[in-house]
Design an enzyme around this catalytic site. Structure first.
Site, short mmCIF file in Angstrom:
data_model
loop_
_atom_site.label_atom_id
_atom_site.label_comp_id
_atom_site.label_asym_id
_atom_site.label_seq_id
_atom_site.Cartn_x
_atom_site.Cartn_y
_atom_site.Cartn_z
N HIS A 142 -1.66 -44.95 -0.70
CA HIS A 142 -0.84 -43.81 -0.28
C HIS A 142 0.45 -43.71 -1.09
O HIS A 142 1.38 -44.48 -0.86
CB HIS A 142 -0.51 -43.93 1.21
CG HIS A 142 -1.71 -43.70 2.07
ND1 HIS A 142 -2.08 -42.45 2.50
CD2 HIS A 142 -2.66 -44.55 2.52
CE1 HIS A 142 -3.19 -42.54 3.20
NE2 HIS A 142 -3.57 -43.82 3.22
N GLU B 173 2.59 -41.40 -0.89
CA GLU B 173 3.62 -40.67 -0.15
C GLU B 173 4.49 -41.56 0.73
O GLU B 173 5.55 -41.15 1.17
CB GLU B 173 2.97 -39.56 0.69
CG GLU B 173 2.09 -40.01 1.86
CD GLU B 173 0.65 -40.38 1.47
OE1 GLU B 173 0.42 -40.68 0.29
OE2 GLU B 173 -0.22 -40.38 2.36
N ASP C 203 19.37 -30.28 16.13
CA ASP C 203 18.04 -29.65 16.16
C ASP C 203 18.06 -28.33 16.94
O ASP C 203 17.57 -27.31 16.46
CB ASP C 203 16.99 -30.59 16.78
CG ASP C 203 16.99 -31.96 16.13
OD1 ASP C 203 17.52 -32.07 15.01
OD2 ASP C 203 16.49 -32.91 16.75
N LYS D 134 14.52 -35.21 10.25
CA LYS D 134 15.93 -35.00 10.60
C LYS D 134 16.80 -34.65 9.39
O LYS D 134 17.61 -33.72 9.44
CB LYS D 134 16.46 -36.27 11.25
CG LYS D 134 17.81 -36.13 11.90
CD LYS D 134 17.68 -35.34 13.17
CE LYS D 134 18.69 -35.67 14.20
NZ LYS D 134 18.25 -35.19 15.52
N GLY E 232 -7.45 -39.35 5.59
CA GLY E 232 -7.93 -39.00 6.92
C GLY E 232 -8.58 -40.22 7.55
O GLY E 232 -8.91 -41.18 6.85
N CYS F 15 -6.73 -41.36 -0.83
CA CYS F 15 -7.49 -42.13 0.16
C CYS F 15 -8.80 -41.41 0.51
O CYS F 15 -9.65 -41.23 -0.35
CB CYS F 15 -6.61 -42.42 1.37
SG CYS F 15 -7.26 -43.77 2.36
N TYR F 16 -8.96 -40.92 1.74
CA TYR F 16 -10.20 -40.20 2.09
C TYR F 16 -10.41 -39.03 1.13
O TYR F 16 -11.54 -38.72 0.75
CB TYR F 16 -10.12 -39.70 3.54
CG TYR F 16 -11.30 -38.83 3.93
CD1 TYR F 16 -12.47 -39.40 4.44
CD2 TYR F 16 -11.24 -37.44 3.80
CE1 TYR F 16 -13.54 -38.61 4.78
CE2 TYR F 16 -12.33 -36.64 4.14
CZ TYR F 16 -13.47 -37.23 4.64
OH TYR F 16 -14.54 -36.45 4.98
#
Ligand code: XMP
Length: 509
Positions: free
Chosen positions: A165, A167, A223, A365, A51, A78-79
């Site tokens: 991170h 991710e 989409d 996507k 965050g 992280c945070y």
């Protein structure tokens, strides 16, 4: 199931996506989720997200420290890690320098989280505060040059923290770390599929829409088509789709789409041919933003007039994806400037007092394509390259006329044929032609020509936020250019665009 507690990071959805990629179900919940609710949901693991705040800011988000007593494994990122260190009695301090970007991580202690990962490895950092003292029961696992405590664990209590991170793609071993957390530490099962996502989305749409009518702007892109199918599954013919032909579509596109829709999507669709209104309003206009605004405005007028005919419409469905939200949100990285006025139906819900249904808003996507597949959609719909709302209007630089539209349609259609024949259509994010407001001299059959220039753009990308120009084989470029110059009257020169995004954008206007 995994619960991700949302401390406001721009990467939250990316964490969720990584968990889904591992075929594990996950939910994102706010920091104030109660411990009772967590018990009820009974997740196999909890991930505390990153965050933008500092733990010492008064308004920084906090979760109930009792979550650490549930006996559920926790991974703080992280945070999220700073929060856990703070409440467990360790200390976090402001670093003199913000650390942002790549760092070399050295694993200093063996741990399940790093199982199968070679040290040193590359990781992605983005933080201002750092851990200065660990709570009791915690050990450091890894360090970088600027961050002596870059990963921590309380192995007994199954609580872990990463300062970087895992991710993001810039931490290549991050996926493996998350897998270790999900499967070895939390003992999750690989059971979640896009089919489960679809079932859940259908349930949610049913609950939201109740017995009301829903309208959707169908463009023929993946989409809006996937959104239409989901909603149709949920509420059947209470969904009405509106397809607006703005006169700026590709060659034979309207007819082709009508055929595909009729064959594969058994939807209630209203086709509106508004080409004349669009072309008349665009006459003489050359400024890119003016073109976009005009196209957007007329689209709204046409759509609204058609939608008014549908009695009892309360909801507007849109195929908004997660990257669309990031690109248009200013909370991430300060107020972002308007690069292009993207023409989607953004203004419509407000104007028409409709509520939004956006079932794809947390997907990327490639996930939407997987969802389309799970819903049984044909490949020709799933694998369509994106096409912008303002269509060829932003690919004809300068004034848009019927004559120039015809030239561009012919160029574009040859380009697509060649790209498809060479097996490149699915490998590229987009491939298209742009007509320039320039003429150049050529020679054809011993005669001087003075004709238009067409530019070819082909890019690879994951989500259109960044893109690279495609290294198409010279042989393919040669056949594209040869065919265009020979077959399209009005073009005597073809150039290839070798700009990336950033600093370029994908479309030219
Ligand atoms: P840019 O040119 O901003 O494009 O790099 C990023 C992606 O968005 C598409 N695009 C649009 N899509 N309405 C849309 O629905 C628009 O106004 C619009 N403008 C650009 C573009 O084709 C690329 O995929």
């Amino acid at each position: 199931m995994i619960i991700i507690i949302d401390f406001g990071s721009q990467y939250n959805q990316l964490i969720a996506r990584r968990v889904r990629e591992c075929r594990v179900y996950c939910r994102i919940e706010p920091p104030d989720i109660t411990v009772a609710r967590l018990r009820e949901l009974n997740p196999d693991g909890i991930i505390l997200s990153g965050g933008p705040s500092s733990i010492y800011e008064k308004k920084s988000p906090k979760a109930d420290p009792a979550i650490f007593e549930l006996g559920i494994p926790v991974l703080g990122i992280c945070y999220g890690m700073q929060f856990l260190v703070h409440v467990m009695g360790g200390s976090v301090k402001q670093s003199p320098k913000r650390e942002y970007g790549f760092a070399q991580l050295e694993v200093t202690r063996d741990n399940e989280l790093f199982k199968g990962i070679d040290s040193p490895l590359q990781c992605w950092m983005s933080h201002g505060d750092s851990i200065s003292a660990l709570p009791r029961g915690y050990s450091p696992l890894a360090k970088t040059a600027n961050t002596p405590i870059a990963a921590i664990a309380n192995t007994e209590q199954r609580i872990f923290g990463l300062q970087f991170h895992p991710e993001v793609e810039h931490t290549p071993a991050g996926k493996k770390m998350l897998k270790n957390f999900l499967f070895d530490i939390c003992e999750c099962k690989r059971s979640w599929t896009m089919k489960s996502f679809a079932d859940e989305a259908v349930e949610r749409i049913r609950a939201t829409a109740g017995d009301k009518q829903v309208i959707l702007g169908l463009s023929g892109g993946v989409d809006s088509s996937v959104t239409a199918i989901l909603i149709h599954k949920a509420i059947g013919d209470r969904l009405t789709c509106i397809f607006v032909d703005n006169g700026l579509l590709r060659k034979n596109e309207a007819t082709r789409l009508k055929k595909i829709f009729a064959r594969h999507l058994h939807l209630n669709i209203r086709f509106v041919n508004a080409s004349d209104a669009f072309l008349a309003a665009l006459s003489g206009v050359t400024d890119p933003e003016k073109k976009r605004k005009i196209i957007g405005k007329i689209f709204m007028d046409v759509f609204e007039a058609e939608a008014k005919k549908i009695k009892g419409a309360r909801f507007l469905a849109q195929g908004t994806l997660y990257p669309d939200i990031i690109e248009s949100q200013s909370t991430f990285g300060g107020p972002s400037s308007v690069i292009k006025s993207h023409h989607n139906v953004g203004g419509l819900p407000k104007k028409m007092k409709l509520k939004l249904i956006e079932p794809l808003k947390f997907l990327f996507k490639d996930e939407v394509r997987a969802l389309g597949k799970a819903l049984g959609m044909p490949d020709e719909l799933i694998w369509r390259q994106p096409f912008p709302g303002p269509g060829l209007g932003i690919r004809i630089i300068g004034e848009i006329t019927k004559k120039r539209l015809l030239v561009l349609r012919n160029v574009d259609s040859i380009l697509l044929e060649e790209i498809k024949a060479a097996g490149y259509y699915r490998k590229l994010w987009q491939s298209f032609a742009v007509l320039l407001p320039l003429k150049s001299v050529g020679v054809m059959g011993d005669k001087r020509t003075y004709e238009n220039i067409a530019a070819i753009r082909a890019v690879t990308s994951r989500d259109a936020m960044t893109a690279d120009w495609a290294r198409l084989p010279h042989k393919l470029l040669a056949s594209i250019s040869g065919r265009i110059i020979n077959e399209v009257t009005g073009v005597n020169r073809v150039v290839y665009d070798i700009s990336s995004k950033p600093p370029g954008t994908i479309e030219w206007e």
